[in-house]
Design an enzyme around this catalytic site. Structure first.
Site, short mmCIF file in Angstrom:
data_model
loop_
_atom_site.label_atom_id
_atom_site.label_comp_id
_atom_site.label_asym_id
_atom_site.label_seq_id
_atom_site.Cartn_x
_atom_site.Cartn_y
_atom_site.Cartn_z
N CYS A 90 -2.83 46.86 41.80
CA CYS A 90 -2.11 45.61 41.54
C CYS A 90 -0.85 45.98 40.78
CB CYS A 90 -2.94 44.59 40.77
SG CYS A 90 -2.11 42.98 40.70
N CYS A 208 4.34 45.03 46.57
CA CYS A 208 3.06 44.39 46.27
C CYS A 208 2.02 44.96 47.23
CB CYS A 208 3.17 42.88 46.45
SG CYS A 208 1.60 42.00 46.34
#
Length: 260
Positions: A90, A208
């Protein structure tokens, strides 16, 4: 086991890859294995994948901070499986904790595995993105991100603190992490056209790990003439490096061409 007559002996080694995953992430466990499965078609090493999840539904600073606190538990659980390396996937969770935080996170989570008597190297997608861009020699980049603009600004500040200028960005402003993961993996192959890439050394197709982009990486490279990475591509690069293996996977862009 002895190879059958007429067959080459199997000199492969099996590696266990631990994945520390946000609970709503649906992409890390598809794109990273896809790259390493493609690699298995051309190189002898074999991989298995083992996940532990941290709760997170919306990409907000509050949920990201709470999720990061849960990463120690994930590292402990995965070390029980005697994994060979771990990837914390993440990027924005790490970057939201402060400039340079990937170093602290990687050190702390590695110490968790050492304390369990089953040490394993730990990489983060945040640190991997920086490392991948540095491996390419990229000093100026343009990026695509799914985040709300304030979070994208935080990502830009983090990357620039590592000595890489972000000359332009596209923010999709999606806060629902499941919606991010549901996007078309070929969408970045059109989105990059909105970026100013004049003077850029590389393009980040997805800043991401949750936003699918693997299918777009070779398409953008062909259209732009620039090296193209994503958080997932860089995470795969860093995992292979931590295992001491050749950083090569077909159809995953310049960084995984084997030249770096």
């Amino acid at each position: 086991m002895q190879a059958a007559e007429g067959q080459a002996p199997d000199n492969s080694r099996n590696y266990r890859v631990g994945l520390i995953v946000p609970s709503s992430n649906t992409t890390m466990e598809t794109e990273i294995p896809a790259m390493l499965r493609a690699r298995e078609q051309v190189l002898p090493e074999r991989f298995s994948f083992h996940s532990s999840r941290m709760r997170m539904k919306s990409v907000t600073r509050e949920e990201l901070a709470a999720m990061d606190r849960d990463s120690d538990r994930c590292a402990l659980e995965l070390s029980d499986a005697r994994v060979d390396a771990m990837g914390y996937a993440c990027l924005v969770a790490i970057m939201s904790m402060g400039l340079g935080y990937h170093r602290e996170s990687q050190r702390r989570l590695h110490e968790v595995t050492v304390g369990n008597g089953l040490p394993a190297p730990v990489i983060t997608s945040a640190g991997a993105l920086v490392e991948g861009l540095q491996a390419l020699g990229a000093k100026r980049v343009s990026i695509i991100a799914p985040y709300m603009k304030p979070l994208t600004r935080m990502v830009i500040d983090y990357i620039e603190n590592e000595g890489i200028e972000v000359i332009d960005s596209v923010s999709l402003e999606i806060h629902d992490n499941l919606a991010v993961g549901a996007r078309d993996p070929k969408a970045p192959a059109e989105l990059w056209k909105q970026l100013n890439t004049k003077g850029a050394d590389a393009i980040v197709a997805s800043a991401c790990v949750q936003m699918p982009s693997l299918a777009s990486v070779p398409l953008i490279e062909a259209a732009s003439g620039l090296p193209v990475v994503s958080s997932a591509v860089c995470t795969t690069y860093a995992l292979l490096k931590s295992l001491g293996l050749e950083r090569r996977a077909p159809n995953a862009g310049t960084l995984l061409s084997g030249r770096y």
